[in-house]
Write a protein that holds these residues in place. Structure first.
Motif, PDB file in Angstrom:
ATOM      1  N   ASN A 313      16.098  -9.795 -55.357  1.00 41.29           N
ATOM      2  CA  ASN A 313      16.444  -9.622 -53.924  1.00 41.29           C
ATOM      3  C   ASN A 313      17.931  -9.835 -53.660  1.00 41.29           C
ATOM      4  OD1 ASN A 313      13.624  -9.620 -53.747  1.00 41.29           O
ATOM      5  ND2 ASN A 313      13.576 -11.772 -53.182  1.00 41.29           N
ATOM      6  N   GLU A 316      19.311  -8.670 -50.264  1.00 40.98           N
ATOM      7  CA  GLU A 316      19.042  -9.643 -49.204  1.00 40.98           C
ATOM      8  C   GLU A 316      19.946 -10.856 -49.357  1.00 40.98           C
ATOM      9  OE1 GLU A 316      14.957 -10.641 -49.056  1.00 40.98           O
ATOM     10  OE2 GLU A 316      14.267  -8.558 -48.858  1.00 40.98           O
ATOM     11  N   GLU A 319      23.255 -10.007 -47.834  1.00 41.84           N
ATOM     12  CA  GLU A 319      23.237 -10.132 -46.371  1.00 41.84           C
ATOM     13  C   GLU A 319      23.250 -11.597 -45.955  1.00 41.84           C
ATOM     14  OE1 GLU A 319      20.297  -7.972 -44.306  1.00 41.84           O
ATOM     15  OE2 GLU A 319      20.551  -6.124 -45.450  1.00 41.84           O
ATOM     16  N   LYS A 320      22.476 -12.407 -46.665  1.00 40.58           N
ATOM     17  CA  LYS A 320      22.435 -13.832 -46.347  1.00 40.58           C
ATOM     18  C   LYS A 320      23.802 -14.473 -46.553  1.00 40.58           C
ATOM     19  CE  LYS A 320      20.190 -18.163 -47.695  1.00 40.58           C
ATOM     20  NZ  LYS A 320      19.222 -18.800 -48.619  1.00 40.58           N
TER      21      LYS A 320
END
Length: 795
Positions: A313, A316, A319-320
Motif C-alpha cells: 500500500n 496510500e 498520501e499519508k
C-alpha cells in the motif's frame, strides 16, 4: 599415484569434505555457439585437462542441436576416453565455482556412458541432478538429504533444471521436435540471475537511494522465502523462518521510510532534486504495485510473518506521508508570545504566507513530475486544508478564554481570508488549484460555536467598556468640584459618542465576517446599552444625593442631551428598532425631571410657605418680594435647561413653569382663618400681579405653557368677587380651563372666598364641568397634582 589413492580412500570412507560453494546461484551467459558451459576449478593441472574434456561432454549432452543423436553414440565417445577414468575419479573433489564461463562446444567430444558409475564425479553429480528432476524431487532437497551441504549450495543448478532429461534418445528427439521454437532456443538466450545480496547489502542500496534495485533484491528474498514456506522446509526450524521474514519486513520498512523522507524533504528541495526523487519514488511505488498485484493489502498492524507476500500500500503511504509532512510544516510555523494582543493575528498571517508559498512551490516544481493519476496538487491541497483545520481547532481548544478580537481573527481568516486573492485565490495559484470541492475549513458545529463565543465575548467586552465609561465619568466629573470652563463642554458629554463608538466598532468588525453576525452583535449591543443607561442614570443621581454636586444641573443637561442622541442615532445610524432602549430613556428622562423639580422644591419650599403671610403682603410690591426671590432661585437653577435639546428643553421648562404655578396654588388653598373683604381684595390684586410676573419670567426662561397663566388669576377673581352669582360663573370657567379640578378643590377655593359650608356645597355641586372624555383628551393636569390638606376648616 599415492595421493590419488589416498583421496579415493577418503571418498570411499564417506569422509570426503565437500568444497565450499558460494551462496549465489550460477550466472549463465550467452556463448558464441549458444551453448551452456560450466566452469569447474580443478585441483591440479591434470584435473584441469580432464575437466575440459568433461565440459565438452556436458555441453554436448545439453545442446538442443545434438539431442537428436542417440545415447549409444554418446556412450561410444565415453568409452574412447575410458583410459582417463581413474584419473577423473581421483579428482572427484573438484570445487565448483560460483560463476559460469563461456565455452565453445566440441562436437568431437568423447562419448559418455549412461551408467553413473562410469562417469567422472562432477558428471555423476549432474546425472543425479537430472535423474532427481525426472523423479519430481528438487535438487535442493536431494542434495540436502544426501550430502548435508548448506542450503545455498543446493541452488547451484536450480536455474539450469528447466529441461526434462529423457533417458531414451529417440524419445528425447521426438519431444524436442515437438517443443515450441522459443523453448528450443533456450540454450541460446541470455539467462542472467542477479546474485542474492545480504540484508546489510540491500540496506546499503536503500541508504544510497538505489530504490528499484533494492526492491528487486527484497522481492527475490520474499519469493524464495514464500516458496520454501510452501515446501514446508521450515516446519522443524520455525525460528529461522521467523528471522528471515523479519529481515524481509525490515527491508520493506526501510524502503517505506525512504518514501517518507522523500515526501518530507520535497518542499525544501530544488526543482532538479525534486524531479529525481519523485521519479525514483513513483517508479518504486508502481513496481511494488505490479509485483503485488492481486495480493491482499496490509490493512492492520501484524507480525512480520503475516505481512509476507502482501501488498504494501505504498501509494496510500505516500498520501499519508504527504498529509503528515504538511502537518509538520504547519506546526513549525512561528507562534508569537501570547502576551502580545496581536499574537494570533500575526500567527495567522504567517500561516497564510507559508501555505501559499508551499502551494506555489508544489505547482511550479513538484506536481508536474508526478503522473496524472496521482493528482498530486489536489492531494497536497487537501492535506494543507485538513492540517489547517486541525491546527485551528487545536488553537481554539487550547485557550481557556479568548478575547473578542482573537475570536474575530479566526472567524475573519476562515470566512474571508482563506478563499480570497490573498490566499487560495491568489492569481499565481490559478487555474490548477481547485477549491470548489473543499469543505468548510471549520465544521458547521465548530463554526457556530465560534460565532456564539465571539458574540459572548463582544457582550463581555461591551459591558466592560460601558462600566469603564461610568467610572471615567465619575472620576473626571462627578468627583470634581471644578466647573467646566467652556459652556460648550458643560453640556456635551462624550457619553453618547463613546457608546456609539463601541457599538459601531463591534458592528464594523462583525460585518466583515457576515451580515447575520453583524445583526446579532448589534442586537446584543443594544441590549447591553439598554441595561446600562438606567444603571448609569441611577448611579449619577445617587451620587448627587450624597454630595449635592454644584454642577449637577449642567451635568444633568449633558447626560439628557446624550440620551436624546442615543435615541436618534440608534434609529438613523444603526437602523435598528430599539423600543426597549427608548422606553428606558423616556423613564430616565422623567426620573431626571422629577429629581430636578424635587431639588427645585427644596430650594424654594421655605419661600413658598410665606405666601398669604403678613410679610408676603407687606413685601409684595417691592423688589424684595417673596415671589421675586422664588423666581430668582428658579431662574438661576433652571438656566442650564436652556441648553437642553428639543423637545426635552420645552418639556423641562414647561414642567418648571407648572411647578411654580402648582406650588403657588398649593399655598393659597391651605386652610386659613376667615379674611375680611378688604384683605381678600388686596390678596386678589397681589395674586393677579404675581401670576403675571410668574408667566413673564417663565416665558423668558423658555416655557411655552401659556395654558397655566389663567389658573391663579381665576382664583384671585373668585376671592374678590362680591356677587355670589358671578362666583359660580368664574368657577365654571376655571373648571373648563382645567378639567382635572375636583369638587374638593372648588370647595377649598370657595372657602378662601369666605362662603359658608352650605353655600360652598350648593355652588360646587351645580357647576357645569366638561365631560370625562374632554377631560382625559386634554392631556393637561394641574389641580390633579395638587394635594389638599385633610383639615379644611368649616365655618
Amino acid at each position: 599415484m599415492d595421493e590419488c589413492k589416498t583421496e579415493r580412500r577418503e571418498e570411499t570412507s564417506g569422509e570426503t569434505e565437500l568444497p565450499s560453494v558460494p551462496k549465489s546461484p550460477s550466472k549463465c551467459s550467452k556463448g558464441k555457439d549458444s551453448s551452456i558451459a560450466l566452469n569447474f576449478r580443478p585441483i591440479n593441472n591434470q584435473g584441469e585437462t580432464r575437466l575440459k574434456t568433461f565440459t565438452r561432454d556436458f555441453k554436448s549432452r545439453w545442446s538442443f542441436k545434438d539431442t537428436r543423436k542417440s545415447v549409444k553414440e554418446d556412450s561410444t565417445r565415453v568409452k574412447m576416453d575410458e583410459s582417463n577414468k581413474e584419473t577423473r575419479n581421483a579428482n572427484a573433489k573438484t570445487e565448483f565455482p560460483g560463476k559460469c564461463i563461456e565455452g565453445v562446444g566440441d562436437k568431437d567430444s568423447p562419448p559418455v556412458d549412461d551408467q553413473e558409475e562410469n562417469l567422472p564425479l562432477p558428471f555423476s553429480r549432474v546425472h543425479k541432478i537430472m535423474q532427481s528432476f525426472r523423479n519430481g524431487s528438487s535438487l535442493k532437497e536431494k542434495s540436502f538429504e544426501e550430502t548435508g551441504a548448506s542450503k545455498t549450495s543446493s541452488k547451484l543448478f536450480s536455474l539450469a533444471l528447466v529441461l526434462k532429461w529423457q533417458e531414451d534418445g529417440d524419445q528425447a528427439t521426438k519431444e524436442t521436435e515437438s517443443m515450441p521454437e522459443e523453448n528450443q532456443t533456450f540454450g541460446r538466450e541470455e539467462c542472467v540471475q542477479k546474485e542474492p545480496l545480504s540484508v546489510m547489502q540491500i540496506n546499503e542500496l536503500i541508504q544510497k537511494r538505489q530504490l528499484l534495485e533494492a526492491f528487486e533484491h527484497i522481492r527475490d528474498l520474499e519469493i524464495e522465502l514464500l516458496a520454501e514456506r510452501e515446501a514446508k522446509k521450515y516446519e522443524d526450524n520455525l525460528k529461522n523462518y521467523m528471522a528471515r521474514a523479519k529481515d524481509v519486513d525490515l527491508l520493506y520498512k526501510n524502503l517505506s521510510k525512504e518514501i517518507q523522507d522523500i515526501v518530507e524533504q520535497m518542499l525544501d528541495r530544488s526543482s532538479m532534486d525534486a524531479k529525481v526523487l519523485i521519479e525514483k519514488m513513483v517508479a518504486l511505488i508502481e513496481e511494488e504495485e505490479k509485483a503485488h498485484s492481486g495480493a491482499t493489502n496490509i490493512t492492520v498492524p501484524s507480525e512480520p510473518v503475516d505481512r509476507l507476500g502482501l501488498a504494501r500500500n505504498w501509494r496510500e503511504l505516500w498520501e499519508k506521508m504527504v498529509s503528515e509532512s504538511v502537518t509538520k510544516r504547519i506546526h513549525k510555523v512561528h507562534i508569537p508570545l501570547k502576551d502580545d494582543p496581536s499574537w494570533l493575528l500575526t500567527h495567522l498571517g504567517f500561516l497564510k504566507n507559508v501555505v501559499r508559498q508551499d502551494l506555489l512551490t508544489i505547482k511550479d516544481s513538484i506536481h508536474k513530475f508526478y503522473p496524472d493519476d496521482y493528482c498530486a496538487y489536489d492531494i497536497y491541497l487537501k492535506a494543507f486544508h485538513e492540517a489547517l483545520s486541525l491546527h485551528l481547532q487545536d488553537i481554539l481548544e487550547a485557550q481557556d478564554s479568548f478575547e473578542s478580537y482573537e475570536f474575530h481573527a479566526v472567524l475573519h481568516w476562515v470566512t474571508k481570508v482563506y478563499h480570497s486573492e490573498e490566499f487560495l485565490g491568489h492569481p499565481d495559484l490559478q487555474p490548477e488549484l481547485k477549491t470548489e470541492d473543499l469543505p468548510s475549513l471549520l465544521t458547521p458545529e465548530v463554526l457556530d460555536k465560534l460565532k456564539k463565543d465571539y458574540i459572548h465575548s463582544v457582550k463581555r467586552k461591551t459591558k466592560s467598556c460601558l462600566e469603564n465609561i461610568q467610572i471615567l465619568e465619575a472620576k473626571e466629573k462627578w468627583d470634581s468640584e471644578e466647573q467646566p470652563e467652556a459652556l460648550q463642554s458643560q453640556y456635551n458629554s462624550s457619553l453618547s459618542f463613546d457608546i456609539q463608538t463601541i457599538v459601531g466598532e463591534h458592528m464594523k468588525a462583525s460585518g466583515k465576517i457576515c451580515k447575520n453576525l453583524e445583526m446579532a452583535v448589534l442586537e446584543m449591543s443594544v441590549k447591553e446599552v439598554t441595561e446600562f443607561i438606567p444603571c448609569f442614570g441611577k448611579a449619577f443621581l445617587e451620587q448627587d444625593k450624597v454630595k449635592d454636586y454644584p454642577q449637577f444641573a449642567s451635568l444633568m443637561v449633558a447626560y439628557l442631551n446624550n440620551f436624546h442622541d442615543l435615541r436618534m442615532d440608534f434609529r438613523t445610524r444603526f437602523n435598528v428598532s430599539c423600543e426597549e432602549l427608548e422606553k428606558n430613556l423616556d423613564e430616565l428622562i422623567l426620573r431626571y425631571r422629577k429629581y430636578f423639580l424635587n431639588k427645585l422644591m427644596l430650594k424654594t419650599q421655605l419661600m413658598f410657605k410665606k405666601i398669604l403671610s403678613k410679610a408676603w403682603i407687606i413685601n409684595s410690591r417691592t423688589l424684595d418680594s417673596f415671589i421675586m426671590k422664588i423666581l430668582g432661585v428658579i431662574e438661576d437653577f433652571s438656566q442650564h435647561l436652556k441648553n437642553l435639546k428639543e423637545p426635552i428643553c420645552k418639556e423641562f421648562l414647561n414642567e418648571v413653569h407648572k411647578f411654580v404655578v402648582k406650588e403657588y396654588i398649593r399655598q393659597i388653598l391651605k386652610p386659613k382663618a376667615r379674611m375680611k373683604r378688604t384683605k381678600r381684595e388686596l390678596i386678589s390684586r397681589i395674586m393677579t400681579q404675581e401670576a403675571a410676573t410668574i408667566n413673564d419670567t417663565m416665558k423668558h426662561l423658555g416655557s411655552n405653557a401659556d395654558w397655566l397663566f389663567l389658573a391663579i388669576p381665576h382664583i384671585a377673581t373668585i376671592m374678590s368677587e362680591k356677587e355670589k352669582g358671578k362666583i359660580k360663573c368664574y368657577l365654571e370657567q376655571l373648571a373648563w380651563n382645567y378639567p382635572d379640578i375636583s369638587e374638593e378643590h372648588m370647595m377649598a377655593i370657595l372657602t378662601l372666598r369666605g362662603l359658608s359650608k352650605k353655600k360652598r356645597q350648593s355652588i360646587a355641586r351645580h357647576v357645569n364641568r366638561p365631560s370625562d372624555e374632554l377631560e382625559s383628551g386634554s392631556g393637561r393636569t394641574l389641580f390633579a397634582e395638587i394635594e389638599l390638606p385633610n383639615n379644611i376648616q368649616c365655618f
